[in-house]
Design an enzyme around this catalytic site. Structure first.
Site, mmCIF file in Angstrom:
data_model
loop_
_atom_site.group_PDB
_atom_site.id
_atom_site.type_symbol
_atom_site.label_atom_id
_atom_site.label_comp_id
_atom_site.label_asym_id
_atom_site.label_seq_id
_atom_site.Cartn_x
_atom_site.Cartn_y
_atom_site.Cartn_z
ATOM 1 N N GLU A 24 -1.068 -2.821 -5.293
ATOM 2 C CA GLU A 24 -2.479 -2.444 -5.287
ATOM 3 C C GLU A 24 -3.365 -3.488 -5.957
ATOM 4 O O GLU A 24 -4.537 -3.253 -6.202
ATOM 5 C CB GLU A 24 -2.652 -1.086 -5.963
ATOM 6 N N VAL A 107 7.408 3.814 -2.212
ATOM 7 C CA VAL A 107 8.742 3.542 -1.684
ATOM 8 C C VAL A 107 8.930 2.036 -1.684
ATOM 9 O O VAL A 107 8.056 1.287 -1.222
ATOM 10 C CB VAL A 107 8.916 4.105 -0.261
ATOM 11 N N GLY A 113 10.413 2.878 6.127
ATOM 12 C CA GLY A 113 10.781 3.139 7.509
ATOM 13 C C GLY A 113 11.949 4.088 7.663
ATOM 14 O O GLY A 113 12.317 4.442 8.781
ATOM 15 N N GLY A 117 9.107 8.312 2.234
ATOM 16 C CA GLY A 117 7.754 8.719 1.892
ATOM 17 C C GLY A 117 7.407 10.077 2.466
ATOM 18 O O GLY A 117 6.845 10.937 1.772
ATOM 19 N N ASN A 144 -6.040 0.160 2.402
ATOM 20 C CA ASN A 144 -4.624 0.431 2.675
ATOM 21 C C ASN A 144 -4.481 1.167 4.009
ATOM 22 O O ASN A 144 -4.133 2.343 4.064
ATOM 23 C CB ASN A 144 -4.019 1.247 1.528
ATOM 24 N N TYR A 151 -0.983 9.006 6.556
ATOM 25 C CA TYR A 151 -1.444 10.302 6.056
ATOM 26 C C TYR A 151 -2.175 11.087 7.147
ATOM 27 O O TYR A 151 -2.010 12.304 7.267
ATOM 28 C CB TYR A 151 -2.363 10.104 4.848
#
Length: 206
Positions: A24, A107, A113, A117, A144, A151
């Site tokens: 981040e 993760v 993948g 998550g 992001n 989401y």
């Protein structure tokens, strides 16, 4: 595999917190220590909870019983920790119920993948439903895009009408000092009703 964190997980949780901070672009703000995390997760009055995502057990290396974990779960030493979710309860005055606020979800790149998550989010959703909580909330950085798309694919909705406010450092200390001075002037200060709202941004106070 998703399990509740145990005290032995504190060092790796801290490692992943720092990896997340680097992702981040905010490494300089990650100051938490192992002692702080241990107290928050496993002290006398836990304020936050954590889940761990693990790889599958290595053949020929059976899992061993774990110890009681954050939020009362029990873990097993079956694989390597590859992700975590750290959360705490919030409260909605509109629904009259608690909810889950997800502080961190991470993760490790090599394990992405594989569904870790989604599994972490699914476990938190299960906790919400099981306990009668009405909301499951978290923040995501505007840039992001992969996470935002992920989401949205799960049915999560962005709260576009809300703006997050944060106070820290000198402004926080200055405001606190003002309250202390007011109380010295009038001992009853701070005991009356305050017009305000949710910490996430709803406020009528001016």
């Amino acid at each position: 595999m998703i399990r509740a964190a145990t005290p032995a997980d504190v060092p790796v949780i801290l490692e992943m917190i720092r990896e997340l901070a680097a992702y981040e672009r905010a490494t300089e703000h990650a100051h938490a220590t192992e002692e702080q995390l241990h107290e928050a997760l496993f002290g006398a009055h836990p304020a936050v909870y954590a889940l761990i995502a693990e790889t599958a057990e290595t053949p020929g290396t059976p899992g061993t019983p774990g110890t009681p974990g954050a939020d009362g779960g029990t873990g097993t030493a079956e694989g390597d920790p590859v992700g975590f979710a750290l959360w705490f309860r919030n409260f909605s005055t509109w629904t009259g119920t608690h909810g889950v606020y997800l502080e961190d979800l991470y993760v490790r790149p090599a394990a992405r993948g594989a569904g870790h998550g989604r599994a972490l989010l699914a476990e938190l959703a299960r906790i919400c439903v099981e306990r009668g909580y009405r909301r499951f909330e978290w923040w995501v950085l505007d840039w992001n895009r992969p996470s935002i798309d992920f989401y949205r694919s799960l049915g999560a909705e962005p709260m576009d009408e809300w703006t997050v406010f944060r106070m820290s450092g000198e402004p926080l200390r200055a405001l606190a000092a003002g309250a202390a001075r007011a109380e010295e002037h009038d001992p009853r200060a701070g005991s009356g009703p305050v017009t305000g709202g949710r910490a996430e941004a709803r406020s009528n106070a001016a």
